[in-house]
Design a protein around this motif. Structure first.
Motif, mmCIF file in Angstrom:
data_model
loop_
_atom_site.group_PDB
_atom_site.id
_atom_site.type_symbol
_atom_site.label_atom_id
_atom_site.label_comp_id
_atom_site.label_asym_id
_atom_site.label_seq_id
_atom_site.Cartn_x
_atom_site.Cartn_y
_atom_site.Cartn_z
ATOM 1 N N TYR A 22 0.867 -1.167 0.000
ATOM 2 C CA TYR A 22 0.000 0.000 0.000
ATOM 3 C C TYR A 22 0.907 1.221 0.000
ATOM 4 O O TYR A 22 2.034 1.166 0.503
ATOM 5 C CB TYR A 22 -0.876 0.059 1.262
ATOM 6 C CG TYR A 22 -2.096 -0.821 1.234
ATOM 7 C CD1 TYR A 22 -3.283 -0.358 0.690
ATOM 8 C CD2 TYR A 22 -2.078 -2.097 1.774
ATOM 9 C CE1 TYR A 22 -4.417 -1.156 0.681
ATOM 10 C CE2 TYR A 22 -3.199 -2.905 1.766
ATOM 11 C CZ TYR A 22 -4.370 -2.416 1.219
ATOM 12 O OH TYR A 22 -5.489 -3.212 1.213
ATOM 13 N N LYS A 39 -4.076 -3.782 7.630
ATOM 14 C CA LYS A 39 -4.861 -3.567 6.422
ATOM 15 C C LYS A 39 -5.164 -4.920 5.775
ATOM 16 O O LYS A 39 -4.598 -5.937 6.147
ATOM 17 C CB LYS A 39 -4.114 -2.659 5.450
ATOM 18 C CG LYS A 39 -3.854 -1.263 6.025
ATOM 19 C CD LYS A 39 -3.254 -0.326 5.043
ATOM 20 C CE LYS A 39 -4.216 0.170 4.016
ATOM 21 N NZ LYS A 39 -5.298 1.022 4.487
ATOM 22 N N TYR A 40 -6.066 -4.896 4.805
ATOM 23 C CA TYR A 40 -6.485 -6.123 4.142
ATOM 24 C C TYR A 40 -5.469 -6.545 3.091
ATOM 25 O O TYR A 40 -5.044 -5.752 2.246
ATOM 26 C CB TYR A 40 -7.854 -5.919 3.488
ATOM 27 C CG TYR A 40 -8.402 -7.184 2.875
ATOM 28 C CD1 TYR A 40 -8.904 -8.197 3.672
ATOM 29 C CD2 TYR A 40 -8.395 -7.362 1.501
ATOM 30 C CE1 TYR A 40 -9.400 -9.359 3.116
ATOM 31 C CE2 TYR A 40 -8.889 -8.527 0.937
ATOM 32 C CZ TYR A 40 -9.385 -9.518 1.754
ATOM 33 O OH TYR A 40 -9.876 -10.667 1.203
ATOM 34 N N HIS A 47 -6.957 -9.632 7.130
ATOM 35 C CA HIS A 47 -6.266 -8.436 7.590
ATOM 36 C C HIS A 47 -4.958 -8.834 8.256
ATOM 37 O O HIS A 47 -4.956 -9.722 9.118
ATOM 38 C CB HIS A 47 -7.140 -7.653 8.569
ATOM 39 C CG HIS A 47 -8.244 -6.905 7.903
ATOM 40 N ND1 HIS A 47 -9.426 -7.508 7.577
ATOM 41 C CD2 HIS A 47 -8.326 -5.626 7.506
ATOM 42 C CE1 HIS A 47 -10.211 -6.611 6.994
ATOM 43 N NE2 HIS A 47 -9.562 -5.468 6.940
#
Length: 54
Positions: A22, A39-40, A47
């Motif tokens: 990310y 986060k996923y 997650h």
């Protein structure tokens, strides 16, 4: 538009070892250490913790 040195762009890399990343910004004054966010991870399907890569 000038780029801010107090809010640099950082890459978050999955700790699950899937290679998913990310991209986000962080405030160096508030978070001087490495950033860790949950986060996923679409490859792992859950997650997981994402740690700031340097």
């Amino acid at each position: 538009m000038a780029r801010s040195t107090t809010r640099p762009v950082v890459t978050l890399k999955s700790t699950a070892g899937t290679g998913v990343t990310y991209v986000t910004r962080k405030n160096r004054l508030n978070d001087p250490d490495r950033l860790v966010l949950r986060k996923y991870d679409p490859v792992a399907g859950e997650h997981v913790a994402f740690r700031e890569a340097r």
